[in-house]
Structures are given as structure tokens and as C-alpha cells.
Design a protein around this motif. Sequence first.
Motif, short mmCIF file in Angstrom:
data_model
loop_
_atom_site.label_atom_id
_atom_site.label_comp_id
_atom_site.label_asym_id
_atom_site.label_seq_id
_atom_site.Cartn_x
_atom_site.Cartn_y
_atom_site.Cartn_z
N GLY A 120 41.92 -5.49 -25.40
CA GLY A 120 41.38 -4.84 -26.59
C GLY A 120 40.27 -3.85 -26.25
N ALA A 121 39.40 -4.25 -25.33
CA ALA A 121 38.29 -3.37 -24.94
C ALA A 121 38.82 -2.08 -24.30
N GLY A 122 39.86 -2.23 -23.46
CA GLY A 122 40.46 -1.06 -22.82
C GLY A 122 41.12 -0.12 -23.81
N ILE A 123 41.86 -0.67 -24.75
CA ILE A 123 42.55 0.14 -25.76
C ILE A 123 41.52 0.83 -26.67
N TYR A 124 40.50 0.08 -27.07
CA TYR A 124 39.46 0.65 -27.94
C TYR A 124 38.79 1.84 -27.26
N LYS A 125 38.45 1.66 -25.98
CA LYS A 125 37.80 2.74 -25.22
C LYS A 125 38.71 3.96 -25.15
N HIS A 126 39.99 3.73 -24.89
CA HIS A 126 40.97 4.82 -24.79
C HIS A 126 41.07 5.60 -26.11
N LEU A 127 41.09 4.86 -27.23
CA LEU A 127 41.27 5.50 -28.54
C LEU A 127 40.01 6.19 -29.06
N ASP A 130 37.66 10.43 -27.04
CA ASP A 130 37.55 11.81 -27.54
C ASP A 130 36.63 11.89 -28.75
N LEU A 131 36.73 10.91 -29.64
CA LEU A 131 35.89 10.90 -30.84
C LEU A 131 34.41 10.77 -30.48
N LEU A 132 34.14 9.94 -29.46
CA LEU A 132 32.75 9.77 -29.01
C LEU A 132 32.21 11.07 -28.41
N THR A 138 32.88 7.63 -36.70
CA THR A 138 32.15 7.05 -37.82
C THR A 138 32.37 5.54 -37.83
N GLU A 139 31.57 4.84 -38.63
CA GLU A 139 31.71 3.38 -38.74
C GLU A 139 33.08 3.03 -39.33
N GLU A 140 33.51 3.82 -40.33
CA GLU A 140 34.81 3.56 -40.96
C GLU A 140 35.96 3.79 -39.97
N LYS A 141 35.87 4.87 -39.18
CA LYS A 141 36.91 5.16 -38.19
C LYS A 141 36.93 4.08 -37.11
N SER A 142 35.74 3.61 -36.72
CA SER A 142 35.64 2.56 -35.72
C SER A 142 36.32 1.28 -36.21
#
Length: 196
Positions: A120-127, A130-132, A138-142
Motif C-alpha cells: 500500500g505504501a508503495g502504490i500510494y507513493k507511486h500515485l 506527481d501531485l506532490l 489535497t486532503e480530499e484527493k489523498s
Amino acid sequence: MESKPKEDLRVRRTHKHLYNALLELMETQPFENITVKQICDLAMVHRTTFYTHFNDKYDLLSNTLRQIAEEELDFSTTLHSPAESLKEIFSAASKNKNVFTQLLSEDRDSLRNLLRREMGAGIYKHLTEDLLNENLLTEEKSTDIQIIVEAYTGAMIGVLSWWIENNMPIDQEDIYKRLFELDIFPEWNFMKTSTQ
């Protein structure tokens, strides 16, 4: 013949008292700590009566969960609508929060939990990379991305568990290929492109 319906009603009432007592106790303490005596005292049911109907507290729990499923998760009417089934599951979890919390909790050190957390941590970082970089996270997007991450990791680990429990009925390359050919989630394509 006339006494049977009355007896059935009495059995159903006894079961209901025991189900409710167990659920009430699970609101305040872990299931492991609950005793048959506590359940019987709260339900005002004699221990002998309890053991007439159930083998132990695990048997009662199993029947209680079946009762919740029958009352709140009527999958027979939503068989062709995964969205409706999902809605019912979340509704039942909301009504029985502490029960679901206890039954779905995983040992922090279990392999299943470790895989889910790390994957999960790897996928979250990947997704979110670019946004970061563009300050667009945003909190909603996160939150939306975290829901996607949990859906992916849950599906992956579910398939992995099924594959292992069923003695790996198909080749590892085949299951990997089949898994990524499925368009289960809207953003499933990111996994296809990033793993090829």
C-alpha cells in the motif's frame, strides 16, 4: 403438534437474547476476554440452556454473524449488483462497528498485514508523486487515493490467499497475467503500465 411452534419461538427468543448479549459485550471488551458465564448472565439464560444450543462462545459468534448476514446482508437480492452488495456491507459495518473492528483487525506483525502495509505504501507513493511535485495533493484527493490503494491491496492479497489455499491451481505467470487483464477498478491501468 401445537407445542412445536411455541417451542420454536422459545428457541428463537433464547438465541436472540444470546446474540444480543454477545454483541453488547463486544462493544466494551475483546471477544477473547468474554466468557460464556458473562454472556449467560447478561442474556439471563442458564448455562445448561446455552450448551443445549451452542458448543461454545465461538459457535455462538458464528451463529451471531450468520444472523447479522441474514438480517443486513441479503445478497440474494443484490446478486447482480456489486455496488448494492458493497453498500450493504458498509451499512452493516456501520451498525456493528465494534464487532467488525474486532473481527477484521489483523495482527500488526502478520505476513498479511505486512504485505498490505508495504504494498500500500508503495502504490500510494507511486500515485501521489506527481501531485506532490506540483503541490496538487489535497486532503480530499489523498483520501480518494488511499481508498484506491486499499482496494488494490485487498484484491491482490485476496487473490494471493485464494491461490495459495487452493494449492496454486494455475501457473504463477498465468495468474499474474490474468489478474492484470481484469479491469476491476477505474485506475487499474496504472498497475498494468507500471509493471510491464
